[in-house]
Every structure is written in structure tokens, then in C-alpha cells.
Design a protein around this motif. Structure first.
Motif, mmCIF file in Angstrom:
data_model
loop_
_atom_site.group_PDB
_atom_site.id
_atom_site.type_symbol
_atom_site.label_atom_id
_atom_site.label_comp_id
_atom_site.label_asym_id
_atom_site.label_seq_id
_atom_site.Cartn_x
_atom_site.Cartn_y
_atom_site.Cartn_z
ATOM 1 N N TRP A 184 -23.871 -5.907 10.139
ATOM 2 C CA TRP A 184 -24.736 -6.190 8.989
ATOM 3 C C TRP A 184 -26.202 -5.840 9.210
ATOM 4 O O TRP A 184 -26.949 -5.618 8.249
ATOM 5 C CB TRP A 184 -24.642 -7.663 8.602
ATOM 6 C CG TRP A 184 -24.950 -8.644 9.706
ATOM 7 C CD1 TRP A 184 -24.067 -9.183 10.586
ATOM 8 C CD2 TRP A 184 -26.239 -9.194 10.040
ATOM 9 N NE1 TRP A 184 -24.712 -10.041 11.459
ATOM 10 C CE2 TRP A 184 -26.042 -10.064 11.139
ATOM 11 C CE3 TRP A 184 -27.518 -9.044 9.530
ATOM 12 C CZ2 TRP A 184 -27.084 -10.768 11.731
ATOM 13 C CZ3 TRP A 184 -28.563 -9.751 10.118
ATOM 14 C CH2 TRP A 184 -28.352 -10.602 11.203
ATOM 15 N N MET A 185 -26.659 -5.780 10.455
ATOM 16 C CA MET A 185 -28.087 -5.551 10.685
ATOM 17 C C MET A 185 -28.551 -4.171 10.245
ATOM 18 O O MET A 185 -29.741 -3.955 10.011
ATOM 19 C CB MET A 185 -28.422 -5.772 12.163
ATOM 20 C CG MET A 185 -28.370 -7.233 12.582
ATOM 21 S SD MET A 185 -28.991 -7.517 14.253
ATOM 22 C CE MET A 185 -30.755 -7.279 13.980
ATOM 23 N N LYS A 186 -27.608 -3.227 10.094
ATOM 24 C CA LYS A 186 -27.981 -1.892 9.631
ATOM 25 C C LYS A 186 -28.528 -1.916 8.209
ATOM 26 O O LYS A 186 -29.164 -0.947 7.763
ATOM 27 C CB LYS A 186 -26.776 -0.954 9.699
ATOM 28 C CG LYS A 186 -25.608 -1.380 8.850
ATOM 29 C CD LYS A 186 -24.417 -0.456 9.021
ATOM 30 C CE LYS A 186 -23.197 -0.959 8.270
ATOM 31 N NZ LYS A 186 -23.414 -1.148 6.846
ATOM 32 N N ASP A 187 -28.292 -3.014 7.484
ATOM 33 C CA ASP A 187 -28.797 -3.126 6.112
ATOM 34 C C ASP A 187 -30.261 -3.563 6.061
ATOM 35 O O ASP A 187 -30.778 -3.881 4.997
ATOM 36 C CB ASP A 187 -27.956 -4.123 5.311
ATOM 37 C CG ASP A 187 -26.556 -3.612 5.042
ATOM 38 O OD1 ASP A 187 -26.370 -2.382 5.032
ATOM 39 O OD2 ASP A 187 -25.644 -4.433 4.849
ATOM 40 N N VAL A 188 -30.920 -3.597 7.205
ATOM 41 C CA VAL A 188 -32.298 -4.061 7.275
ATOM 42 C C VAL A 188 -33.208 -3.268 6.336
ATOM 43 O O VAL A 188 -34.175 -3.810 5.790
ATOM 44 C CB VAL A 188 -32.807 -4.004 8.732
ATOM 45 C CG1 VAL A 188 -32.824 -2.567 9.247
ATOM 46 C CG2 VAL A 188 -34.168 -4.644 8.868
ATOM 47 N N GLN A 189 -32.893 -1.981 6.120
ATOM 48 C CA GLN A 189 -33.737 -1.159 5.240
ATOM 49 C C GLN A 189 -33.663 -1.608 3.790
ATOM 50 O O GLN A 189 -34.550 -1.301 2.996
ATOM 51 C CB GLN A 189 -33.314 0.308 5.329
ATOM 52 C CG GLN A 189 -33.573 0.945 6.682
ATOM 53 C CD GLN A 189 -32.949 2.316 6.772
ATOM 54 O OE1 GLN A 189 -31.742 2.492 6.638
ATOM 55 N NE2 GLN A 189 -33.770 3.315 7.003
ATOM 56 N N ALA A 190 -32.602 -2.318 3.442
ATOM 57 C CA ALA A 190 -32.434 -2.762 2.061
ATOM 58 C C ALA A 190 -33.167 -4.056 1.770
ATOM 59 O O ALA A 190 -33.211 -4.490 0.617
ATOM 60 C CB ALA A 190 -30.941 -2.931 1.747
ATOM 61 N N VAL A 191 -33.755 -4.680 2.781
ATOM 62 C CA VAL A 191 -34.465 -5.951 2.581
ATOM 63 C C VAL A 191 -35.870 -5.657 2.071
ATOM 64 O O VAL A 191 -36.737 -5.195 2.806
ATOM 65 C CB VAL A 191 -34.532 -6.763 3.882
ATOM 66 C CG1 VAL A 191 -35.241 -8.092 3.643
ATOM 67 C CG2 VAL A 191 -33.145 -7.004 4.439
ATOM 68 N N THR A 192 -36.090 -5.865 0.793
ATOM 69 C CA THR A 192 -37.411 -5.665 0.194
ATOM 70 C C THR A 192 -37.733 -6.851 -0.714
ATOM 71 O O THR A 192 -36.847 -7.339 -1.422
ATOM 72 C CB THR A 192 -37.452 -4.367 -0.642
ATOM 73 O OG1 THR A 192 -36.440 -4.418 -1.658
ATOM 74 C CG2 THR A 192 -37.241 -3.152 0.229
ATOM 75 N N PRO A 193 -38.990 -7.319 -0.716
ATOM 76 C CA PRO A 193 -40.056 -6.928 0.210
ATOM 77 C C PRO A 193 -39.761 -7.430 1.623
ATOM 78 O O PRO A 193 -38.901 -8.299 1.817
ATOM 79 C CB PRO A 193 -41.297 -7.608 -0.376
ATOM 80 C CG PRO A 193 -40.746 -8.819 -1.077
ATOM 81 C CD PRO A 193 -39.414 -8.404 -1.640
#
Length: 444
Positions: A184-193
Motif C-alpha cells: 500500500w505504501m506505493k500509493d503515497v503519491q496519491a495522498v494530497t494534500p
């Protein structure tokens, strides 16, 4: 009078963020992107595809430097580059640098290498395109974000604050992601803001990494906590003589069971005491927190370079462009990952969104539990075309199923039942030519 731009069609996408260390190299929308490019390969429209920044995650490569990153991209995504070559034979493809791939503006070799695949890389901050009697301004948008603004454009060593976040946090998450119970950590780019990062990590720890036995044993206590608050309120109403029925009915019911009923009554009384104590402490804390927040907002303490306004800087930039260039009626950008259309001083502010997964925060039905970040895809492409009466701006959405059933635990799905997001894209909008606007304004 008709012009050679009357039949021109522009397709705009942005924020693909392709590439990065280890787990970040996996592109979940690759099939949909190839399908979109294949469609443009076959179109008979006079079209241009504009990739408006952050096509590639060059900041997220930490083991190679400079033009070597292109070699990695070329090796990792051969299908994509071959499809770009094929699509570029039929339509013009223009690539603008964003902040994550600012290095595209720093090395001339990138221009030559992309040209081999029929992609025209412009190393400028922005470009303009005519359409009918109007013009469109294209830029990625990070120059209006203090975290990611490149002060020395084209300098390969430019390192705004966002650079450090992505090289130290995002790339590291890509390296560690496969160590978790779920990748799941690969989704870090989707965390906005990015201010949501701590609560996102807490959420994923609770629902994904915490030992299941521990998690399921905690849930009843959290439920009991919520019940204790309710019972404390009912007990308070009874003591005040406002509403005694719930307490009287409960006392009468438990009295039928003798010692067991007495024990249950004592247990409920203990719960009420705990709930009452929490209420006594919580109510003043709530009002203090509320007043403190208002004070902080009034002084603008949190409006630092770590907090980005996703709208105002772009509205101001659009107003300036529309004022200086009256023929320009559309300001098209990306960067914030939020697709949207807004009218600004007679022109149109258009955000192209992102092809990354989007995470929608949803508070659970039990408020004390961590929120759930519900995943979805939108995969938007903005289509801009001339038509009678102006220029039409509309969103086309590539279809991709929701990943929620695979990525959310049963607990997450249970606590957000009925609160699933239904992300939508803006409606079609037609921008009138500048002369029509001037006549209308004069008439008014």
C-alpha cells in the motif's frame, strides 16, 4: 472568418507520474493509457496531444542521474514508448515539464531522445495554442506553488522543498512498500494534500498493518466508548428532570434479573461515569480548540510554505494572463490533481486532474476510529475544440474499475458503508470569443 485553427482539437492530460524507485515503477493505469493513445493513433481529427507536466516521476529516481533516467524509462516501459511513436505519426504530441520531471528542461539530450518517439519536448515554462479566435495558455502549475516553484528554471540542481519530500519520503515509500502486509505504501503519491500524510499512515497502520486480533479486540471498546457518551447524556437528562423515561425503563428491566441485573446496572453506572467524565473534559476542550483554530486562521499562522492553497494562486495567475493577453480565454493547468472548471474574469480556469489513484477521506460510522481513504480512478482527458459560438471544453473519462474491493479491508468497507465516494468530472463548458464578450459587457 474561418481560420486554420477552427478544426483544431486539443487533448490534454497531466500528472501521470510514471516511474520511480522499485514499487513506484508499477503503472496501474498503463493499459488504459495505451488504449487512449491507440485511439488517437486512429483519429482523423486535426489533433494535438498536450501532456501538461509530471508525465514522469524523475524526482522519485534516486539511484540514477540525468539522462540515465530516460534509459530506465525506456527499458521499463517499452510498450508505452512504442505507442507514443505510433501515435505521434498521426497527431502532434507536445510534452511540458512539471516539477517532478523538471529535469526535462535541464538536459537538451531529453529533447533529442523524445524526438525519436515523435514526442516534441518543449523546455519552456508554458506554451500557448490558438483555436478559432481564441487562445489557450498551458502550464503545469507548480510555479504558483511555493513548495515546488523552480526559481532557476532549467537548472538540473534545482531543489525546492517538494524535491526533498519526494526523494526522501515518496521514493523511500516505493522501496519499502512490498514489506507491508499489503503493498500500500506505493500509493503515497496519491495522498494530497501532503498534510494528510500522518493521518493516512495512521489509517493504513490500523486497517492494514495492525495485528488483526488486536484490531478486532479494540473495536468493541471503541464502540463502548461511543455508547458511554450516549448513556452519560441520558443520565444527565434524568438528573435534570428533563427526560427520565430511558433510565426508568432500564432500571425496571434490569431489576427483573436480581443479582445479575444489579451487576449490569453497576456496570452501566460505571460506563456513565466514564462517559460523563469524558464529556466534562471534552466539551471545554472542544470550544478551546475551536477558538484556537479561529485565532490561528485569523493570524494566518498555518498559511506557511507547508500549506498550499489549491485555488487562489491559479485564479490570480489566470486573471493576469487574461488581462495581458485578451485573446487568451482558457488557462489550462494540472499539478493539484483536482479536476475542475472555474470561471475567472470572463475566462476559464481548467484543471486536468491526474491519472494516479485518488484517495477520498471518509470518516467512519464510529467517529473515534481512523478515517478510511477510499480509492478510485478518474483518468481524465480534457478535450478542447472550436465550435460555432465559441470553444468547447469537455472531459473524457477513461474507464477503470474501482480498486476498493481489493484494496480495502472488510473493516474499512463496513465502517464506510453508504459513504462510498462518487467522483465526477465537470460538465461541458463553452467559452465565448473575446469580441462577443466585449459586446455583451458593453450592452449590459
Amino acid at each position: 472568418m474561418a481560420t486554420d485553427t477552427d478544426d483544431r482539437v486539443y487533448y490534454v492530460i497531466s500528472d501521470l507520474h510514471i516511474g520511480g524507485d522499485e514499487q513506484l515503477e508499477h503503472v496501474e493505469f498503463l493499459d488504459e493509457l495505451l488504449e487512449f493513445l491507440e485511439r488517437l493513433e486512429e483519429t482523423d481529427e486535426d489533433a494535438e496531444l498536450i501532456i501538461n507536466g509530471d508525465a514522469f516521476g524523475l524526482w522519485e529516481f534516486t539511484t540514477v542521474e540525468g539522462i540515465e533516467k530516460f534509459d530506465v524509462l525506456e527499458r521499463t516501459y517499452p510498450e508505452l514508448f512504442e505507442q507514443l511513436r505510433a501515435t505521434g505519426e498521426n497527431v502532434r504530441i507536445t510534452l511540458l515539464p512539471g516539477n517532478h520531471d523538471h529535469e526535462l528542461a535541464a538536459y537538451d539530450e531529453y529533447v533529442e531522445r523524445f524526438a525519436e518517439y515523435n514526442v516534441e519536448l518543449t523546455q519552456e515554462k508554458w506554451i500557448s495554442r490558438e483555436i478559432g479566435e481564441q487562445a489557450i495558455h498551458f502550464e503545469h502549475g507548480h510555479q504558483h506553488d511555493a513548495n515546488n516553484r523552480i526559481e532557476d528554471w532549467g537548472n538540473p540542481h534545482a531543489t525546492p522543498l517538494g524535491y526533498y519530500y519526494n526523494t526522501l519520503v515518496t521514493s523511500r515509500a516505493g522501496q519499502l512498500s512490498d514489506r507491508g502486509r499489503y503493498n500500500w505504501m506505493k500509493d503515497v503519491q496519491a495522498v494530497t494534500p501532503t498534510e494528510r500524510m500522518p493521518i493516512w499512515l495512521l489509517s493504513k497502520y490500523f486497517y492494514r498493518e495492525m495485528n488483526p486480533l488486536l484490531r478486532y479486540s479494540i473495536v468493541p471498546f471503541l464502540l463502548l466508548f461511543n455508547i458511554s457518551l450516549l448513556l452519560a447524556v441520558l443520565a444527565g437528562l434524568d438528573l435534570a428532570g428533563i427526560w427520565s423515561m430511558p433510565v426508568d425503563r432500564t432500571e425496571a428491566f434490569l431489576g427483573q434479573f436480581g443479582t445479575a441485573g444489579t451487576a449490569a446496572w453497576f456496570f452501566l453506572a460505571l460506563i456513565v461515569a466514564v462517559g460523563g467524565l469524558l464529556l466534562l473534559v471534552g466539551i471545554p476542550l472542544y470550544f478551546i480548540r475551536r477558538d484556537l483554530r479561529k485565532t490561528i486562521d485569523r493570524f494566518g499562522v498555518f498559511e506557511t510554505e507547508l500549506t498550499v492553497d489549491p485555488q487562489q494562486p491559479y485564479e490570480e495567475a489566470a486573471r493576469e494572463i487574461f488581462s495581458e493577453q485578451p485573446e487568451t480565454t482558457i488557462f489550462c493547468y494540472g499539478h493539484t490533481h483536482r479536476p475542475g472548471i472555474r470561471e475567472v474574469d470572463g475566462g476559464l480556469l481548467v484543471n486536468t486532474g491526474t491519472w494516479l489513484k485518488r484517495l477520498h477521506r471518509r470518516d467512519g460510522i464510529i467517529g473515534i476510529l481512523p478515517p478510511v481513504f477510499y480509492p478510485s480512478y478518474q483518468l481524465p482527458a480534457v478535450r478542447i475544440s472550436a465550435e460555432e459560438g465559441g470553444v468547447a471544453v469537455e472531459y473524457e473519462r477513461m474507464t477503470k474499475p474501482s480498486p476498493a474491493s481489493e484494496e480495502l479491508t472488510r473493516t474499512e468497507r463496513f465502517f464506510t458503508v453508504g459513504r462510498e465516494p462518487e467522483p465526477d468530472l465537470p460538465d461541458r463548458y463553452v467559452v465565448e470569443p473575446p469580441r462577443q464578450k466585449q459586446v455583451a459587457e458593453t450592452t449590459e
